[in-house]
Design an enzyme around this catalytic site. Structure first.
Site, PDB file in Angstrom:
ATOM      1  N   GLU A 184      -2.883  -3.676  -2.949  1.00 36.42           N
ATOM      2  CA  GLU A 184      -2.197  -4.490  -2.219  1.00 36.42           C
ATOM      3  C   GLU A 184      -3.007  -5.198  -1.153  1.00 36.42           C
ATOM      4  O   GLU A 184      -3.742  -4.900  -0.257  1.00 36.42           O
ATOM      5  CB  GLU A 184      -1.191  -2.956  -1.568  1.00 36.42           C
ATOM      6  CG  GLU A 184      -0.642  -3.741  -0.398  1.00 36.42           C
ATOM      7  CD  GLU A 184      -0.276  -2.989   0.345  1.00 36.42           C
ATOM      8  OE1 GLU A 184       0.983  -3.738   1.483  1.00 36.42           O
ATOM      9  OE2 GLU A 184      -0.674  -1.559   0.477  1.00 36.42           O
ATOM     10  N   LYS A 241       1.486  -5.084  -5.549  1.00 37.83           N
ATOM     11  CA  LYS A 241       1.902  -4.717  -4.038  1.00 37.83           C
ATOM     12  C   LYS A 241       1.373  -6.094  -3.477  1.00 37.83           C
ATOM     13  O   LYS A 241       0.206  -6.394  -2.712  1.00 37.83           O
ATOM     14  CB  LYS A 241       2.269  -3.420  -3.332  1.00 37.83           C
ATOM     15  CG  LYS A 241       2.803  -3.858  -2.385  1.00 37.83           C
ATOM     16  CD  LYS A 241       2.941  -2.403  -1.960  1.00 37.83           C
ATOM     17  CE  LYS A 241       4.135  -1.708  -0.907  1.00 37.83           C
ATOM     18  NZ  LYS A 241       4.021  -0.103  -0.204  1.00 37.83           N
TER      19      LYS A 241
END
Length: 299
Positions: free
Chosen positions: A176, A213
């Site tokens: 992420e 992500k």
């Protein structure tokens, strides 16, 4: 679910991943939004008890099931707790929801327009424990605040380094590198980020995959090459401060990306709601986020 069944469920992407992983400094804010004031708890243990109660209520709700919620990201304390008398990962798996664990320990101070993850000296122990509880994968967050090539390269390199450590434990890393939606140069920087990620994906061994992500891109379709890449199991989107209506509208413009929302999922849930009211509100949120994840519109 077996590991192969979990992998297939995420790859098919017929739903979204709930982010139930607020921790540390974000927990009081999440509790206030839920309608639990600071004077209703005293000390860290009581605070985490209140947030676990909230998460348990969400996971136990009838509308929260594997038909539309295909995964859930847990905070470490939530993973170690119980829901309806079962270890939290087991409770999720029994509902058809794939469990993930947040592993980062917060962010370093900004340098070169980015914030790297702080060191994680106990990561191997956490991964061993999580894997033993049936957790499928991890999530690790760093932040990009500007289109600085050196900084973006450092963020991506660190993400893949930690990802390799996760893979060594037989788990799926969800990388992420969040790009701040408030950055003025986001469109430019997201192209730099995409291209840097592609370099690292191309260097992965043939039998390895990661998840990504990412912030919903400023320009729809920016991450199409990542969505299609054979080394990527799934690309999921964080809401990044958008409210649910705006997050869903923007997500729906991006083919192949599914949601992994936190605030946009929880924003209308309140501690004082009856169980029926709570599930109705949660069901409305799940319906909207599921639709944005699976029914795409023209950009």
């Amino acid at each position: 679910m077996t590991k192969d069944e979990m992998t297939a469920k995420i790859a098919e992407g017929r739903g979204f991943i709930a982010a139930l992983d607020q921790s540390g400094g974000s927990t009081p804010k999440a509790l206030r939004a839920y309608g639990v004031n600071d004077d209703e708890w005293d000390g860290e243990e009581a605070m985490y008890g209140k947030i676990h109660d909230m998460r348990s209520r969400i996971i136990s709700a009838p509308s929260f099931n594997g038909d539309r919620v295909i995964g859930a990201i847990l905070f470490e304390r939530t993973m170690d707790g119980a829901v309806d008398g079962k270890p939290t990962p087991t409770a999720l798996i029994d509902k058809g929801v794939v469990p993930f664990i947040k592993i980062d320990k917060g962010l370093e101070d900004e340098a070169n327009g980015v914030q790297l993850m702080k060191p994680m000296p106990t990561l191997d122990a956490l991964l061993t424990r999580a894997s033993g509880l049936g957790v499928f994968g991890t999530k690790e967050r760093s932040v990009i605040n500007s289109a600085n090539p050196e900084g973006i390269a450092a963020v991506v390199a660190q993400q893949f380094e930690i990802g390799a450590q996760v893979t060594a434990h037989g788990m799926m890393p969800m990388l992420e590198p969040e790009y701040s939606i408030n950055a003025s140069d986001r469109a430019e920087g997201e192209v730099l980020l995409r291209d840097e990620i592609l370099k690292h994906l191309d260097a992965l061994p043939e039998n390895q995959q990661v998840m990504l992500k990412l912030s919903i891109p400023a320009v729809a379709g920016t991450y199409d090459a990542l969505v299609r890449h054979p080394k990527v199991l799934k690309v999921v989107a964080l809401s990044g401060g958008f409210n649910r209506t705006d997050a869903c509208a923007e997500l729906a413009k991006n083919e192949g990306m599914i949601a992994s929302f936190s605030r946009a999922l929880l924003q209308e849930l309140r501690a004082g709601q009856s169980d029926a009211e709570f599930d109705t509100v949660l069901d409305e949120a799940i319906t909207a986020i599921h639709r944005a994840s699976t029914e795409k519109t023209a950009a």
